[in-house]
Enzyme design. Structure first.
Site, PDB file in Angstrom:
ATOM      1  N   LYS A   1       0.941  -1.214   0.000  1.00  0.00           N
ATOM      2  CA  LYS A   1      -0.124   0.100   0.109  1.00  0.00           C
ATOM      3  C   LYS A   1       0.790   1.534  -0.056  1.00  0.00           C
ATOM      4  O   LYS A   1       0.635   2.123  -0.685  1.00  0.00           O
ATOM      5  CB  LYS A   1      -0.957  -0.083   1.115  1.00  0.00           C
ATOM      6  CG  LYS A   1      -2.056  -0.996   1.082  1.00  0.00           C
ATOM      7  CD  LYS A   1      -3.047  -1.221   2.090  1.00  0.00           C
ATOM      8  CE  LYS A   1      -3.852  -2.275   2.169  1.00  0.00           C
ATOM      9  NZ  LYS A   1      -4.500  -2.657   3.658  1.00  0.00           N
TER      10      LYS A   1
ATOM     11  N   GLN B   1      -4.742  -1.326   9.781  1.00  0.00           N
ATOM     12  CA  GLN B   1      -4.677  -2.538   9.063  1.00  0.00           C
ATOM     13  C   GLN B   1      -5.259  -3.527  10.037  1.00  0.00           C
ATOM     14  O   GLN B   1      -5.050  -3.751  11.228  1.00  0.00           O
ATOM     15  CB  GLN B   1      -3.055  -3.099   9.038  1.00  0.00           C
ATOM     16  CG  GLN B   1      -2.822  -4.121   8.355  1.00  0.00           C
ATOM     17  CD  GLN B   1      -3.446  -4.038   6.556  1.00  0.00           C
ATOM     18  OE1 GLN B   1      -3.313  -3.409   6.041  1.00  0.00           O
ATOM     19  NE2 GLN B   1      -3.741  -5.301   6.414  1.00  0.00           N
TER      20      GLN B   1
ATOM     21  N   ASP C   1     -11.134   3.329   3.776  1.00  0.00           N
ATOM     22  CA  ASP C   1     -11.416   2.035   3.843  1.00  0.00           C
ATOM     23  C   ASP C   1     -12.846   1.679   3.676  1.00  0.00           C
ATOM     24  O   ASP C   1     -13.252   0.470   3.331  1.00  0.00           O
ATOM     25  CB  ASP C   1     -10.894   1.001   5.132  1.00  0.00           C
ATOM     26  CG  ASP C   1      -9.545   0.555   4.729  1.00  0.00           C
ATOM     27  OD1 ASP C   1      -9.408   0.195   3.331  1.00  0.00           O
ATOM     28  OD2 ASP C   1      -8.819  -0.089   5.598  1.00  0.00           O
TER      29      ASP C   1
END
Ligand code: NAD
Length: 297
Positions: free
Chosen positions: A54, A98, A121
């Site tokens: 990422k 995460q 997200d």
């Protein structure tokens, strides 16, 4: 005729070219560089790989990324305080935690703390609710990537029978909602579904996100179906495979995504798209929520 193999790396590369142009325009028009804060707790090797990918992808298109690392036994309140500070940080347009988090974390509380305006997200309840009514700001990256792959291949979902195998909050459920919004007839299957094949065989488009290698075999797939394999599984010999018997199913399907090189590169790319969108919204003053003061209730 064997299926067309959908090249997620190539589609993602095309979107990343657009990302670079949007980042340049933000700098030229508003003096803004999009920024993504990434919070990592613990030392899970798979998470490390995802994070590295990422951050590399961010650098590639000109997004700044800020990594915040914590040991596995960190107090959840320390992470909540960091999120509160990042919510106010004008250099940060996206905040990503995460997953998975260690067992002592309350994931819902963590995700709720992230400002919905920086929730790239798409896991904050506001954006999840937006997804339900077809008005989310940040669609979750993996199902968003699947939608973009289908669009790129010119595969219409309207009126199609879509079967989604897997009902998680991050893939299966939002996937089903996004396809329903596009007027597909959607069926969701999960680990408790009896006789999975009786559902999958009806699918014009089959999206599989179960985390079970070889779950979908050729006899479970209708001839000519579009098969999107979201699964990522590491076999004991180290090989990465999806949830679909790729070699067998590609002889029956009309389109199929490989693993690796299908949905995976799209997921990371849609994170970039969401982060850039967040920076653009801020530059134009389109945020939805007034900013909270760090630590305020
Ligand atoms: P999860 O474990 O949270 O959910 C799995 C879902 O699949 C559950 O709803 C479960 O009921 C269902 N399931 C499990 N076994 C099943 C079976 N035998 N038959 C039918 N349904 C079954 O997993 P997740 O986070 O949704 O991820 C699913 C898979 O997708 C994993 O392999 C994960 O690594 C992968 N993934 C890939 C990407 C990507 O970018 N390609 C992103 C996220 C997740």
């Amino acid at each position: 005729m064997p299926a067309k193999i959908i090249d997620g790396v190539k589609v993602a590369a095309g979107i990343r070219v657009e990302c670079k142009a949007r980042v340049k325009a933000l700098a030229a028009d508003h003096g803004v560089t999009p920024g993504l804060a990434v919070i990592v707790v613990g030392n899970d090797p798979a998470s490390r790989v995802y994070i590295r990918n990422k951050m590399r992808a961010c650098a590639d298109v000109g997004i700044r990324s800020f990594q915040h690392e914590f040991p596995v036994d960190v107090d959840q309140n320390i992470v909540l305080d960091l999120i509160a500070r990042l919510n106010l940080d004008t250099d940060v347009h996206g905040i990503l935690v995460q997953l998975p988090l260690p067992a002592h974390f309350n994931i819902r509380q963590i995700l709720a703390e992230i400002s919905a305006d920086k929730d790239v997200d798409g896991f904050h309840l506001y954006n999840v609710g937006g997804l339900v009514i077809g008005d989310t700001v940040f669609p979750p990256c993996t199902p968003y990537g699947v939608v973009k792959l289908l669009e790129h291949e010119g595969i219409s979902v309207e009126g199609k029978n879509v079967v989604v195998v897997g009902a998680s909050n991050i893939v299966g459920k939002p996937m089903a909602l996004m396809l329903m919004e596009r007027e597909a007839t959607v069926c969701i299957c999960h680990a408790k579904t009896r006789d999975l094949a009786q559902f999958t065989i009806l699918a014009d488009i089959l999206v599989v996100a179960a985390g079970q290698p070889n779950l979908i075999r050729p006899e479970m797939v209708r001839t000519g179906a579009v098969v999107i394999d979201v699964g990522i599984n590491r076999l004991p010999d180290g090989k990465l495979v999806g949830d679909v018997d790729f070699e067998g199913v590609k002889t029956k399907a009309s389109y199929i995504t490989p693993v690796p090189g299908g949905v995976g590169p799209m997921t990371v790319t849609m994170l970039l798209v969401n982060t850039i969108l967040s920076a653009e919204r801020r530059a134009l003053g389109h945020t939805r929520f007034p900013e909270r003061t760090a630590g305020a209730a």
